[in-house]
Scaffold this motif. Structure first.
Motif, PDB file in Angstrom:
ATOM      1  N   VAL A  88       3.948  18.552  12.326  1.00 62.84           N
ATOM      2  CA  VAL A  88       3.076  17.671  11.546  1.00 62.84           C
ATOM      3  C   VAL A  88       2.582  18.392  10.295  1.00 62.84           C
ATOM      4  O   VAL A  88       2.591  17.833   9.189  1.00 62.84           O
ATOM      5  N   LYS A  89       2.149  19.638  10.450  1.00 65.85           N
ATOM      6  CA  LYS A  89       1.642  20.398   9.305  1.00 65.85           C
ATOM      7  C   LYS A  89       2.754  20.676   8.296  1.00 65.85           C
ATOM      8  O   LYS A  89       2.528  20.616   7.080  1.00 65.85           O
ATOM      9  N   ARG A  90       3.957  20.971   8.792  1.00 67.38           N
ATOM     10  CA  ARG A  90       5.075  21.243   7.881  1.00 67.38           C
ATOM     11  C   ARG A  90       5.479  19.988   7.113  1.00 67.38           C
ATOM     12  O   ARG A  90       5.675  20.026   5.889  1.00 67.38           O
ATOM     13  N   LEU A  91       5.585  18.871   7.825  1.00 69.68           N
ATOM     14  CA  LEU A  91       5.953  17.619   7.161  1.00 69.68           C
ATOM     15  C   LEU A  91       4.882  17.187   6.162  1.00 69.68           C
ATOM     16  O   LEU A  91       5.193  16.624   5.106  1.00 69.68           O
ATOM     17  N   SER A  92       3.616  17.447   6.492  1.00 67.10           N
ATOM     18  CA  SER A  92       2.525  17.036   5.618  1.00 67.10           C
ATOM     19  C   SER A  92       2.324  18.007   4.461  1.00 67.10           C
ATOM     20  O   SER A  92       1.767  17.619   3.423  1.00 67.10           O
ATOM     21  N   GLY A  93       2.756  19.244   4.624  1.00 66.47           N
ATOM     22  CA  GLY A  93       2.532  20.235   3.580  1.00 66.47           C
ATOM     23  C   GLY A  93       3.552  20.203   2.473  1.00 66.47           C
ATOM     24  O   GLY A  93       3.229  20.444   1.303  1.00 66.47           O
ATOM     25  N   LYS A  94       4.795  19.889   2.806  1.00 66.19           N
ATOM     26  CA  LYS A  94       5.874  19.940   1.809  1.00 66.19           C
ATOM     27  C   LYS A  94       5.608  19.075   0.585  1.00 66.19           C
ATOM     28  O   LYS A  94       5.707  19.554  -0.546  1.00 66.19           O
ATOM     29  N   PRO A  95       5.262  17.783   0.742  1.00 70.04           N
ATOM     30  CA  PRO A  95       5.083  16.955  -0.457  1.00 70.04           C
ATOM     31  C   PRO A  95       3.920  17.407  -1.333  1.00 70.04           C
ATOM     32  O   PRO A  95       3.881  17.082  -2.521  1.00 70.04           O
ATOM     33  N   PHE A  96       2.966  18.147  -0.758  1.00 66.72           N
ATOM     34  CA  PHE A  96       1.771  18.509  -1.503  1.00 66.72           C
ATOM     35  C   PHE A  96       1.714  19.999  -1.812  1.00 66.72           C
ATOM     36  O   PHE A  96       0.644  20.548  -2.063  1.00 66.72           O
ATOM     37  N   SER A  97       2.901  20.625  -1.755  1.00 66.91           N
ATOM     38  CA  SER A  97       2.987  22.005  -2.242  1.00 66.91           C
ATOM     39  C   SER A  97       2.828  22.043  -3.756  1.00 66.91           C
ATOM     40  O   SER A  97       2.626  23.106  -4.341  1.00 66.91           O
ATOM     41  N   ASP A 133      -4.256  14.123   3.381  1.00 68.46           N
ATOM     42  CA  ASP A 133      -4.895  13.697   4.629  1.00 68.46           C
ATOM     43  C   ASP A 133      -4.350  12.350   5.097  1.00 68.46           C
ATOM     44  O   ASP A 133      -4.075  12.153   6.286  1.00 68.46           O
ATOM     45  N   VAL A 134      -4.199  11.422   4.170  1.00 65.89           N
ATOM     46  CA  VAL A 134      -3.683  10.092   4.521  1.00 65.89           C
ATOM     47  C   VAL A 134      -2.230  10.200   4.978  1.00 65.89           C
ATOM     48  O   VAL A 134      -1.810   9.547   5.948  1.00 65.89           O
ATOM     49  N   TYR A 135      -1.467  11.043   4.286  1.00 70.45           N
ATOM     50  CA  TYR A 135      -0.058  11.240   4.650  1.00 70.45           C
ATOM     51  C   TYR A 135       0.046  11.860   6.047  1.00 70.45           C
ATOM     52  O   TYR A 135       0.900  11.457   6.846  1.00 70.45           O
ATOM     53  N   GLU A 136      -0.830  12.812   6.354  1.00 67.52           N
ATOM     54  CA  GLU A 136      -0.814  13.438   7.685  1.00 67.52           C
ATOM     55  C   GLU A 136      -1.146  12.420   8.764  1.00 67.52           C
ATOM     56  O   GLU A 136      -0.579  12.464   9.867  1.00 67.52           O
ATOM     57  N   ASP A 137      -2.061  11.488   8.471  1.00 64.59           N
ATOM     58  CA  ASP A 137      -2.322  10.407   9.424  1.00 64.59           C
ATOM     59  C   ASP A 137      -1.056   9.593   9.662  1.00 64.59           C
ATOM     60  O   ASP A 137      -0.766   9.197  10.797  1.00 64.59           O
ATOM     61  N   GLY A 138      -0.306   9.313   8.584  1.00 65.76           N
ATOM     62  CA  GLY A 138       0.927   8.555   8.737  1.00 65.76           C
ATOM     63  C   GLY A 138       1.944   9.279   9.582  1.00 65.76           C
ATOM     64  O   GLY A 138       2.590   8.674  10.449  1.00 65.76           O
ATOM     65  N   GLY A 142       1.588   7.062  12.462  1.00 69.60           N
ATOM     66  CA  GLY A 142       2.461   6.016  11.945  1.00 69.60           C
ATOM     67  C   GLY A 142       1.856   5.246  10.791  1.00 69.60           C
ATOM     68  O   GLY A 142       2.558   4.491  10.112  1.00 69.60           O
ATOM     69  N   LEU A 143       0.550   5.435  10.546  1.00 69.84           N
ATOM     70  CA  LEU A 143      -0.110   4.767   9.422  1.00 69.84           C
ATOM     71  C   LEU A 143      -1.370   5.525   9.038  1.00 69.84           C
ATOM     72  O   LEU A 143      -1.902   6.314   9.825  1.00 69.84           O
ATOM     73  N   GLY A 144      -1.832   5.300   7.805  1.00 69.59           N
ATOM     74  CA  GLY A 144      -3.072   5.898   7.323  1.00 69.59           C
ATOM     75  C   GLY A 144      -3.760   4.910   6.398  1.00 69.59           C
ATOM     76  O   GLY A 144      -3.126   4.003   5.849  1.00 69.59           O
ATOM     77  N   HIS A 145      -5.070   5.061   6.213  1.00 68.28           N
ATOM     78  CA  HIS A 145      -5.845   4.079   5.465  1.00 68.28           C
ATOM     79  C   HIS A 145      -6.645   4.730   4.341  1.00 68.28           C
ATOM     80  O   HIS A 145      -7.185   5.827   4.512  1.00 68.28           O
ATOM     81  N   ILE A 146      -6.729   4.037   3.204  1.00 66.52           N
ATOM     82  CA  ILE A 146      -7.568   4.437   2.081  1.00 66.52           C
ATOM     83  C   ILE A 146      -8.545   3.308   1.804  1.00 66.52           C
ATOM     84  O   ILE A 146      -8.138   2.175   1.536  1.00 66.52           O
ATOM     85  N   LEU A 147      -9.840   3.612   1.878  1.00 67.24           N
ATOM     86  CA  LEU A 147     -10.873   2.642   1.508  1.00 67.24           C
ATOM     87  C   LEU A 147     -11.359   2.978   0.103  1.00 67.24           C
ATOM     88  O   LEU A 147     -11.726   4.120  -0.176  1.00 67.24           O
ATOM     89  N   VAL A 148     -11.348   1.993  -0.774  1.00 65.74           N
ATOM     90  CA  VAL A 148     -11.866   2.172  -2.126  1.00 65.74           C
ATOM     91  C   VAL A 148     -13.278   1.599  -2.142  1.00 65.74           C
ATOM     92  O   VAL A 148     -13.467   0.389  -1.990  1.00 65.74           O
ATOM     93  N   TYR A 170     -14.844   5.226  -5.725  1.00 66.32           N
ATOM     94  CA  TYR A 170     -14.223   6.412  -5.138  1.00 66.32           C
ATOM     95  C   TYR A 170     -13.348   5.995  -3.967  1.00 66.32           C
ATOM     96  O   TYR A 170     -13.434   4.866  -3.477  1.00 66.32           O
ATOM     97  N   MET A 171     -12.494   6.916  -3.541  1.00 62.44           N
ATOM     98  CA  MET A 171     -11.583   6.658  -2.428  1.00 62.44           C
ATOM     99  C   MET A 171     -11.976   7.527  -1.234  1.00 62.44           C
ATOM    100  O   MET A 171     -12.393   8.669  -1.414  1.00 62.44           O
ATOM    101  N   THR A 172     -11.819   6.981  -0.056  1.00 63.96           N
ATOM    102  CA  THR A 172     -12.097   7.747   1.145  1.00 63.96           C
ATOM    103  C   THR A 172     -11.061   7.425   2.207  1.00 63.96           C
ATOM    104  O   THR A 172     -10.567   6.298   2.289  1.00 63.96           O
ATOM    105  N   ARG A 173     -10.710   8.412   2.976  1.00 59.51           N
ATOM    106  CA  ARG A 173      -9.727   8.234   4.055  1.00 59.51           C
ATOM    107  C   ARG A 173     -10.429   7.698   5.290  1.00 59.51           C
ATOM    108  O   ARG A 173     -11.483   8.185   5.677  1.00 59.51           O
ATOM    109  N   ILE A 174      -9.830   6.706   5.912  1.00 56.45           N
ATOM    110  CA  ILE A 174     -10.302   6.186   7.193  1.00 56.45           C
ATOM    111  C   ILE A 174      -9.233   6.487   8.233  1.00 56.45           C
ATOM    112  O   ILE A 174      -8.098   6.023   8.127  1.00 56.45           O
ATOM    113  N   SER A 175      -9.584   7.269   9.231  1.00 58.11           N
ATOM    114  CA  SER A 175      -8.616   7.613  10.275  1.00 58.11           C
ATOM    115  C   SER A 175      -8.225   6.378  11.080  1.00 58.11           C
ATOM    116  O   SER A 175      -9.071   5.523  11.372  1.00 58.11           O
TER     117      SER A 175
END
Length: 503
Positions: A88-97, A133-138, A142-148, A170-175
């Motif tokens: 999970v950490k590897r998959l989530s880290g690559k796009p945001f390197s 953070d949202v991508y890691e939830d996905g 399988g999904l992640g949420h952004i509340l504006v 502002y944007m906030t992540r909702i688990s």
């Protein structure tokens, strides 16, 4: 509207799929309960060894003849091999390197976009951190949420007052664990319109003069209003605050990595999670059998009953005697066969987990011709690249909602997240295709060298621009020498791509 983005580690529903729910503000909806049935193992794996030990018999069954003392000792010796969490950490880290960037069709970046890129959540976290953070939830659920959201000032402000005071959306992540309820209704064009969400918050509040306690809240957001419900000392939720939602919509954007329906998804790495559980159980058995194999079992025969009752003392200055000349005392040692079998099982599980962990990075090309592959790039995207594209779209929607809060028109823009890190299944085929394109003059020499380098055929130390300058007017025949010769036949259009094992 206010949201502190706190996480509430409350119990999940682990039973069968729900068919009804309580009519209470804190009651999860049916779809949440269905998804939550897939989360217990994943959440415990993410919690590491302490969480797996705390789960006890749920993930490490007690043997029939094993006492509670023996089981507890075995559980305390069990250690989790964190393949799922690491993946999970590897998959989530690559796009945001690399930072998330914007392609903007304007000479000057609007103030709102600059603010969101640098401080998306008003807590000092830029859009790159929020997106990760949202991508890691996905990747995890399988999904992640952004509340504006928009800060609650206590009174209505004009646009001029908002800008002079620096008040902005502002944007906030909702688990997904916290977003417990939602409702849709048909829109004017037949689409499903989101008309309500309920999510949980956890806050720490004063308790007496110096103490503290945890308070749980439920926030309800509808197109024209929001409510805040707080748990009292009896465990009931009471409405404590409410206000108007002037935006007119529920400002939630959902990113999907494994969508099964509206606001519904399944964990894309669930198979890896079950393999990790098998490894947890096998490693527990392995460590338990090593405990006995490392210490020989003392075996005696021919001793009188009274000699046995006196006990036996083992030591360098001790002598063990018996009146029976046929008495024997010796150590029985483990043959080690079961240990070797256990080691092979662990190695095979680790190899399978590694393969599953790399699968999302692998491009899926199918049985495509070279021309079709160039024309339809979407069919050669890896799972990770597809997730990245979907997250880019979600962020663009969230930015547009933020602009709606401030009633500002934004120029054309596109969110860019790094995704050039896939493992191709046909590297040799790629090299041949690039060579053909270079020979036809469809790509420059510099681009040719850069793409060959990206596929690992040339070293990363090679500078494509310097090589192009050094080669000058060298003929294309010499360019072909850059591709190592292979004994494989040339792939014809329509042939099945060769699989090099994903390397």
């Amino acid at each position: 509207m206010v949201n502190n983005n706190a996480q509430l580690p409350s119990p999940l529903s682990f039973g069968a799929m729900a068919t009804s729910t309580d009519d209470a503000v804190d009651a999860p909806c049916i779809a949440w309960n269905d998804m939550a049935a897939h989360w217990p193992l994943i959440l415990d794996l993410l919690g590491g060894t302490p969480a797996m030990r705390a789960a006890g018999k749920r993930w490490l069954p007690q043997e029939r003849a094993e006492s509670m003392v023996q089981y507890a000792a075995r559980l305390d010796r069990s250690i989790l091999y964190g393949a799922f969490k690491d993946t999970v950490k590897r998959l989530s880290g690559k796009p945001f390197s690399r930072p998330v960037t914007l392609d903007l069709d304007a000479e000057e970046e609007p103030e709102l976009l600059t603010a969101l890129m640098k401080n998306a959540d008003l807590q000092g976290r830029g859009i790159t951190q929020l997106a990760r953070d949202v991508y890691e939830d996905g990747v995890t659920f399988g999904l992640g949420h952004i509340l504006v959201d928009f800060p609650a000032i206590g009174r209505e402000l004009t646009l001029a007052e908002e800008r002079s005071m620096g008040v902005r959306p502002y944007m906030t992540r909702i688990s997904p664990v916290d977003l417990i309820g939602w409702r849709h209704e048909p829109g004017t064009n037949g689409e499903r319109k989101l008309i309500e969400i309920r999510f949980r918050e956890r806050v720490v509040v004063p308790d007496g003069e110096f103490g503290q306690k945890v308070a749980y809240r439920i926030r309800v957001v509808r197109p024209n209003e929001w409510q805040l419900w707080q748990e009292d000392d009896e465990g009931d939720f009471k409405l404590v605050e409410e206000g108007a939602n002037t935006l007119g919509i529920v400002p939630l954007v959902t990113f999907y990595a494994n969508r099964t329906g509206d606001m519904e998804a399944l964990p894309p790495l669930e198979d890896l999670a079950w393999l990790n559980l098998a490894h947890w159980q096998s490693l527990s058995d392995q460590r338990n059998i090593l405990r006995f194999a490392r210490v020989g079992i003392l075996f005696g025969s021919g001793f009188q009953e009274e000699e046995i009752e006196q006990g036996i003392t083992i030591g360098p200055t001790q002598m063990i005697a018996s009146t029976n000349p046929e008495a024997r005392l010796q150590y029985v040692e483990h043959s080690g066969a079961a240990i070797q079998s256990g080691e092979r099982d662990l190695e095979q599980l680790e190899a399978r987990m590694e393969t599953l962990g790399l699968t999302p990075f692998i491009e899926r090309t199918g049985n495509q011709t070279a021309t079709g592959r160039v024309l339809d790039e979407s069919k050669s995207q890896s799972a990770v690249q597809t997730w990245v594209r979907d997250l880019e779209n979600a962020l663009e929607q969230a930015i547009q909602i933020a602009a709606g809060w401030q009633k500002v028109e934004l120029p054309e823009y596109a969110v860019n997240i790094f995704s050039d890190f896939t493992i191709t299944q046909s590297r040799d085929g790629d090299a041949k295709l690039l060579l053909a394109m270079r020979a036809a003059g469809e790509i420059s020499h510099s681009t040719f060298l850069s793409e060959i380098k990206r596929r690992g055929i040339l070293s990363d130390a090679v500078d494509a621009a310097e090589e192009a300058d050094a080669l000058g007017d060298e003929t294309l025949a010499s360019v072909r020498d850059l591709i190592p010769p292979t004994d494989e036949p040339t792939q014809e259009p329509g042939d099945q791509p060769q699989d090099d094992g994903g390397e």
